[in-house]
Motif scaffolding. Sequence first.
Motif, PDB file in Angstrom:
ATOM      1  N   SER A  19       0.853  -1.201   0.000  1.00  0.00           N
ATOM      2  CA  SER A  19       0.000   0.000   0.000  1.00  0.00           C
ATOM      3  C   SER A  19       0.886   1.246   0.000  1.00  0.00           C
ATOM      4  O   SER A  19       2.064   1.196   0.365  1.00  0.00           O
ATOM      5  N   ARG A 161      -3.287   5.794   2.875  1.00  0.00           N
ATOM      6  CA  ARG A 161      -3.702   4.865   1.809  1.00  0.00           C
ATOM      7  C   ARG A 161      -4.615   5.636   0.861  1.00  0.00           C
ATOM      8  O   ARG A 161      -5.299   6.573   1.271  1.00  0.00           O
ATOM      9  N   GLN A 162      -4.595   5.225  -0.384  1.00  0.00           N
ATOM     10  CA  GLN A 162      -5.463   5.876  -1.386  1.00  0.00           C
ATOM     11  C   GLN A 162      -6.390   4.843  -2.017  1.00  0.00           C
ATOM     12  O   GLN A 162      -5.954   3.739  -2.347  1.00  0.00           O
ATOM     13  N   PHE A 163      -7.650   5.265  -2.207  1.00  0.00           N
ATOM     14  CA  PHE A 163      -8.648   4.393  -2.833  1.00  0.00           C
ATOM     15  C   PHE A 163      -9.304   5.124  -3.991  1.00  0.00           C
ATOM     16  O   PHE A 163      -9.695   6.287  -3.860  1.00  0.00           O
ATOM     17  N   TRP A 170     -14.191  -0.012  -4.400  1.00  0.00           N
ATOM     18  CA  TRP A 170     -12.967   0.806  -4.374  1.00  0.00           C
ATOM     19  C   TRP A 170     -11.772  -0.039  -4.768  1.00  0.00           C
ATOM     20  O   TRP A 170     -11.682  -1.218  -4.416  1.00  0.00           O
ATOM     21  N   GLU A 172      -7.629  -0.055  -4.386  1.00  0.00           N
ATOM     22  CA  GLU A 172      -6.564   0.636  -3.653  1.00  0.00           C
ATOM     23  C   GLU A 172      -5.356   0.889  -4.553  1.00  0.00           C
ATOM     24  O   GLU A 172      -4.946   0.028  -5.333  1.00  0.00           O
ATOM     25  N   GLU A 210      -8.437   9.556   0.321  1.00  0.00           N
ATOM     26  CA  GLU A 210      -7.269   9.148   1.110  1.00  0.00           C
ATOM     27  C   GLU A 210      -7.680   8.875   2.558  1.00  0.00           C
ATOM     28  O   GLU A 210      -8.515   9.583   3.114  1.00  0.00           O
TER      29      GLU A 210
END
Length: 357
Positions: A19, A161-163, A170, A172, A210
Motif C-alpha cells: 500500500s 492509503r489511497q482508494f 474501491w 486501492e 485518502e
Amino acid sequence: MTPLARLLAARIAATGPISLADYMADCLLHPEHGYYTGGQVFGAAGDFITAPEISQMFGELVGLALAQAWIDQGRPAPFCLAEPGPGRGTLMADLWRATARVPGFHAAARPLLIEASPALRQLQQQRLSGIGARWAESLAALPDQPLFLIANEFFDALPIRQFRRDGTAWREVMVGAGPNGGLALGLSAPAPLAALDARLADTPPGGVVELCPALPALVAEIAGRIAAHGGLALIVDYGDWRARGDTFQAVQAHRPCDPLAEPGRADLTAHVDFEAIARAATAAGARAGAMIPQGVWLGRLGIAERAARLDAGLSGAQQQTHRAAFRRLTDPAEMGSLFKVLALTPHDAPLPPGCDP
Ligand code: SAH
C-alpha cells in the motif's frame, strides 16, 4: 536506484505490491534509509521549509497562545508541554523564549518532544539543551497530566492509503514492480469498503479518497489526555475539511518530484483531513474547535503588530527577508489559506486565543 528502492523492489517481488501507507512509512522512517532518519532535511538548504523555519514569529505566537490558554484554564501545575515531530527544534526554542515572561509557565512546564528519527532527536537535544525536556518516540508516552501541545506539519508526514472509486466498490492504489526493476503505481482489484461507504455520496466514479490509518489512534492519545486532565492541542498543517482527491506528493530541494523516483531521498506528504482529526478527538471526549486558516489565526494572535516591531529594528536585506517571511506565513496566496489550525480542548474550557469560529 536508491538502496531503499532495491530493498522495496525485492520485497515486492517476494510478497507482492504494497500500500502507499507501507511505502510512505519505509520512505520516511526506514531505520537505515528513511528520509527523516538521516536528518538534514529542513530549512533553506534542505528540501522544504516550515513555518517556524520561515520566521521566529510563528513559534512566539504559538507559545503565547498556549500560555494564554494555560492561564485561562487556571494555570495547572505541573503540565506537559508537548511537541510531536519537532524537526530542528526551532518552534520549541522560539516558544520557550517567548513564554519566559509568563509568570509560572516555565516552572510548571514539563517539556516533552516526540520524535521518531534518532538523527533529528540528536539535533533537537543540542538545540534545546537548556529547557529540561524529555524525549519520547511515540505519543503513547504522553503522561497523565494537563497537556499543552503544538503539532506543526506532523500529521502530513503520517502514511496514507489511497482508494479510487470503481462503481460502488474501491480499488486501492498500490506500489508494485515497474519497468527496469523499478517501482510503479497500480490498482488492486475492486472491493467494497465499509469505511468508505459514506464517501460514495461525494466521490465521483474514478475519484480518489485518502485515509490515514494511524491518525485516529494518535489523535485519541492527545485528545484523551486533554479530556481527562485539561489543556489544549493546536494542530497546524496543510489540508482541509475532509480528504478529497489525490494529494500525495514528493518534494526534493524545494521542488515537486516523482514520489517513486528516489525512495528515501524525497519528503513525502499528503494533505491532512481535519474532519478526521475532529471526529477522532470528539470520540475521545475532547472538543474540536472550528478549522481556521493559518493567516487569519496568526492575524488574530497579533502577527502584524509583532512583525512591525521587528521591522523597526531591521534594514536592507534583513528587512526584505522579514517582510517576505510575514507575507509567506499569512498571505492567502502563500501559506495563509492552504494551512489550517484546529484547536482541541476540554468541553468546558474557554475558546483558545484566535480560535473563535
Ligand atoms: N514540526 C517541524 C517539522 C515537521 S517535519 C517544523 O515545523 O519544522 C515532520 C517531523 O515529524 C519530523 O521531525 C519527523 O522526523 C517527525 N515524524 C514523522 N513521523 C513521525 C512519527 N510517526 N512519530 C514521531 N515523529 C515523526
